[in-house]
Scaffold this motif. Sequence first.
Motif, PDB file in Angstrom:
ATOM      1  N   PRO A 148       0.810  -1.232   0.000  1.00 57.71           N
ATOM      2  CA  PRO A 148       0.000   0.000   0.000  1.00 57.71           C
ATOM      3  C   PRO A 148       0.835   1.272   0.000  1.00 57.71           C
ATOM      4  O   PRO A 148       0.333   2.331  -0.355  1.00 57.71           O
ATOM      5  CB  PRO A 148      -0.830  -0.122   1.291  1.00 57.71           C
ATOM      6  N   GLU A 149       2.123   1.168   0.346  1.00 53.61           N
ATOM      7  CA  GLU A 149       2.965   2.369   0.325  1.00 53.61           C
ATOM      8  C   GLU A 149       3.421   2.719  -1.096  1.00 53.61           C
ATOM      9  O   GLU A 149       3.867   3.830  -1.356  1.00 53.61           O
ATOM     10  CB  GLU A 149       4.189   2.174   1.226  1.00 53.61           C
ATOM     11  N   LYS A 150       3.316   1.713  -2.020  1.00 55.93           N
ATOM     12  CA  LYS A 150       3.795   1.975  -3.378  1.00 55.93           C
ATOM     13  C   LYS A 150       2.734   1.730  -4.455  1.00 55.93           C
ATOM     14  O   LYS A 150       2.735   2.377  -5.489  1.00 55.93           O
ATOM     15  CB  LYS A 150       4.994   1.049  -3.688  1.00 55.93           C
ATOM     16  N   ASP A 151       1.845   0.771  -4.194  1.00 60.76           N
ATOM     17  CA  ASP A 151       0.906   0.335  -5.238  1.00 60.76           C
ATOM     18  C   ASP A 151      -0.465   0.976  -5.049  1.00 60.76           C
ATOM     19  O   ASP A 151      -0.938   1.116  -3.922  1.00 60.76           O
ATOM     20  CB  ASP A 151       0.732  -1.194  -5.191  1.00 60.76           C
ATOM     21  N   THR A 152      -1.108   1.293  -6.171  1.00 59.22           N
ATOM     22  CA  THR A 152      -2.489   1.787  -6.075  1.00 59.22           C
ATOM     23  C   THR A 152      -3.460   0.608  -6.080  1.00 59.22           C
ATOM     24  O   THR A 152      -4.580   0.716  -5.596  1.00 59.22           O
ATOM     25  CB  THR A 152      -2.827   2.721  -7.251  1.00 59.22           C
ATOM     26  N   LYS A 153      -3.040  -0.533  -6.624  1.00 53.77           N
ATOM     27  CA  LYS A 153      -3.881  -1.726  -6.591  1.00 53.77           C
ATOM     28  C   LYS A 153      -2.998  -2.985  -6.622  1.00 53.77           C
ATOM     29  O   LYS A 153      -1.833  -2.909  -7.037  1.00 53.77           O
ATOM     30  CB  LYS A 153      -4.888  -1.739  -7.740  1.00 53.77           C
TER      31      LYS A 153
END
Length: 236
Positions: A12-17
């Motif tokens: 969740p710190e890097k990916d939107t999904k």
Amino acid sequence: MNISLKLFRFDPEKDTKPHYDHFTLDIDPSERILDLLEHIKGYYDGAVAFRRSCAHGVCGSDAMRINGHNALACKVLIKDLQTDQITIEPLLGLRVLKDLIVDVDPFFDNYRKIMPYLINDEPLPEDGKERLQSVEEQERFEVSTRCILCAACTTSCPTFWANNEYAGPAAIVNAHRFIFDSRDRGAAERLRILNDRTGVWGCRTVFNCTEACPREIPITRVIAEVKNAINTGSLK
Ligand code: SF4
Ligand code: F3S
Ligand code: FES
């Protein structure tokens, strides 16, 4: 044996999904899924996140979805899957914190609500040592003492997917463990809690929980016994 692995990833710190990473590996079929994950982490991507501790089916920390079924990664051999296509994903119904790690707080909140400890304020027996119990009395709840709180059952239940406040099979199993214990005096309060809208009546006898349990606890039967105790007021 060559296998094709599809691994769920989400940071969740890097990916939107979420997305899946794909690996092709030559691996010994007698290895376990946990070995496979350790191999990926050690040789391909040290950032892959999953829980594990005992590696021997005792601590309950590495429950995950393996080819669509909840199981402990340390208890599933690659050859048991009878396919060279393997998909590993986090448990359903709980928020993903990272990759295969989910937020187990709702699961343990429900567990704590059923008061998973012995309640008895009566004076100890005259010798002051212990409250004795017959073999038959112990056998009444023995099956539910096997639970290792892995969450494989609760996260396979459609009622829990729809509503995290549903107590879920694991909490009910652990309530059963004390409700039917001849030494305990908290049964009436636990049955009152489980007779609530978030209690046992959310169970629609889907049986996913029983199929998922790595300790082979007959969970749906255990839930039926708690329902029966509520309906009849009897702890037989
Ligand atoms: Fe895991 Fe079985 Fe306990 Fe559910 S009842 S938490 S599946 S050991
Ligand atoms: Fe859910 Fe198990 Fe009941 S899957 S509906 S708790 S039998
Ligand atoms: Fe402890 Fe699998 S790592 S049960």
